[in-house]
Design an enzyme around this catalytic site. Structure first.
Site, mmCIF file in Angstrom:
data_model
loop_
_atom_site.group_PDB
_atom_site.id
_atom_site.type_symbol
_atom_site.label_atom_id
_atom_site.label_comp_id
_atom_site.label_asym_id
_atom_site.label_seq_id
_atom_site.Cartn_x
_atom_site.Cartn_y
_atom_site.Cartn_z
ATOM 1 N N CYS A 185 -4.087 -1.864 -2.294
ATOM 2 C CA CYS A 185 -4.094 -0.332 -2.673
ATOM 3 C C CYS A 185 -5.308 0.232 -3.360
ATOM 4 O O CYS A 185 -4.669 -0.034 -4.489
ATOM 5 C CB CYS A 185 -3.381 0.908 -2.339
ATOM 6 S SG CYS A 185 -3.499 2.789 -3.596
ATOM 7 N N GLY A 199 -3.140 9.586 -3.816
ATOM 8 C CA GLY A 199 -4.281 10.064 -4.468
ATOM 9 C C GLY A 199 -4.497 11.344 -5.243
ATOM 10 O O GLY A 199 -5.102 11.323 -6.029
ATOM 11 N N ASP A 217 0.800 -1.264 -0.018
ATOM 12 C CA ASP A 217 0.167 0.090 0.000
ATOM 13 C C ASP A 217 0.955 1.384 0.402
ATOM 14 O O ASP A 217 2.568 0.942 0.290
ATOM 15 C CB ASP A 217 -1.221 0.038 0.770
ATOM 16 C CG ASP A 217 -1.610 0.922 1.071
ATOM 17 O OD1 ASP A 217 -2.810 1.874 0.387
ATOM 18 O OD2 ASP A 217 -1.967 2.146 2.480
ATOM 19 N N CYS A 236 -11.119 2.735 -0.515
ATOM 20 C CA CYS A 236 -9.254 3.129 -0.210
ATOM 21 C C CYS A 236 -9.419 1.916 1.548
ATOM 22 O O CYS A 236 -10.366 2.077 2.242
ATOM 23 C CB CYS A 236 -9.548 5.008 -0.159
ATOM 24 S SG CYS A 236 -8.249 5.139 1.006
ATOM 25 N N HIS A 270 -7.868 3.404 3.870
ATOM 26 C CA HIS A 270 -7.797 4.053 4.565
ATOM 27 C C HIS A 270 -8.831 3.669 5.562
ATOM 28 O O HIS A 270 -8.727 4.585 6.663
ATOM 29 C CB HIS A 270 -7.270 5.200 4.574
ATOM 30 C CG HIS A 270 -6.293 5.573 4.249
ATOM 31 N ND1 HIS A 270 -4.853 5.035 3.392
ATOM 32 C CD2 HIS A 270 -4.985 5.881 5.360
ATOM 33 C CE1 HIS A 270 -3.895 5.062 3.604
ATOM 34 N NE2 HIS A 270 -3.421 5.932 4.234
HETATM 35 N N1 DGL Z 1 -4.638 3.389 0.685
HETATM 36 C C1 DGL Z 1 -5.280 3.659 -0.369
HETATM 37 C C2 DGL Z 1 -6.320 3.619 -1.148
HETATM 38 O O1 DGL Z 1 -6.727 2.274 -1.017
HETATM 39 C C3 DGL Z 1 -5.421 5.478 -0.418
HETATM 40 C C4 DGL Z 1 -4.309 6.224 0.254
HETATM 41 C C5 DGL Z 1 -3.724 6.865 -0.569
HETATM 42 O O2 DGL Z 1 -3.845 8.217 -1.256
HETATM 43 O O3 DGL Z 1 -2.491 7.627 -0.575
HETATM 44 O O4 DGL Z 1 -7.245 4.398 -2.197
#
Ligand code: DGL
Length: 280
Positions: A69, A39, A6, A201, A203
């Protein structure tokens, strides 16, 4: 050994589900904290960074790498699978968290187009919340549309959410951000509630409760980490050459391109247990 990648901490929510579902498997996690967040980066940068991460995990001995990710999956997965892997490492595999979500929305298998149990009616409406880059790639509506042409996918970018989660902002700040994005999504649908919502996402599971509060009653929230873990378990049952050898069973290693001390201090919020990162 299975590599899990990720841009930063988010993939740890997926790794947590994987280790619960597949405790015997061996996992090496790589967080590109030194270059996060992805992102708002360009497509070319995201592709190059994702390729570098996959090469790093292959060099660690991973035969299979999961892009945990959505941003990296939406931008780089197809190109890696079709344009790079067949020459670079034909016996290895790269998978992405995005694929099981598309399958479960459309009710169609990615691999051969056969029916699988779907979570949304074929002519229903689903909302996808994700980073700006994932939304602008159009990957979710495109891939779902290919398989379920009557389903409506409402795409909602949440440009400030990853940075706010990474910055450990107070809950009230996160609540207001999430409520704002849900309100924007409902404006797009003229107030009609979607049947389901995807937190697209890795996160966002950390703020799943805030999404549940902000969404209209009855909207099912699809839990990406669990769905991905089920899908990987099914994949491994068909490809046992990627499963851990007895001497490697249960192996866990955490690598970061960022500052290991800082990253380790923050990681338990995502993984649900203490972890120690090493410099990649
Ligand atoms: N965790 C990432 C996702 O699933 C995005 C995080 C980022 O913007 O780096 O899209």
């Amino acid at each position: 050994m299975i590599g899990v990648f990720d841009s930063g901490h988010g993939g740890l929510t997926v790794l947590h589900a994987l280790t619960e579902r597949l405790p015997r498997e061996a996992f090496t996690y790589l967080g590109d904290h030194g270059n996060a967040p992805y992102g708002r980066r360009s497509e070319a940068e995201i592709y190059d960074l994702t390729l570098a991460a996959v090469e790093r995990l292959f060099a660690e001995g991973c035969l299979l790498v999961l892009l945990a990710c959505n941003t990296a999956s939406a931008i780089a997965l197809r190109r890696l699978q079709q344009g790079w892997l067949p020459e670079a490492a034909p016996e290895r595999r790269v998978l992405g968290v995005f694929v099981p979500m598309v399958e479960i929305l459309a009710g169609v298998s990615w691999r051969d187009g056969t029916k699988v149990p779907g979570k949304v009616s074929p002519d229903g409406m689903v909302a996808v919340f994700a980073t700006q880059r994932t939304i602008h790639s159009g990957a979710y509506p495109f891939e779902v549309g290919l398989r379920a042409p009557h389903m409506r996918v409402v795409s909602q970018a949440c440009p400030q959410l990853v940075a706010a989660i990474e910055a450990d902002e107070p809950e009230q700040v996160l609540r207001e951000l999430v409520a704002g994005y849900v309100a924007e999504m409902l404006q797009q649908t003229q107030g009609r509630a979607p049947e389901a919502a995807v937190l697209g996402c890795t996160h966002y599971p950390l703020v799943a409760q805030l999404f549940a509060e902000a969404l209209p009653d009855g909207v099912q929230l699809l839990d990406q980490p669990t769905i991905v873990a089920d899908s990987l378990a099914e994949y491994l049952s068909r490809h046992d050459r990627f499963t851990a050898a007895p001497q490697a069973a249960g192996h866990r290693r955490f690598l970061t391109t960022g500052d290991p001390e800082r990253v380790s201090a923050f990681a338990s919020r995502f993984f649900g247990a203490e972890v120690t990162f090493e410099k990649a």
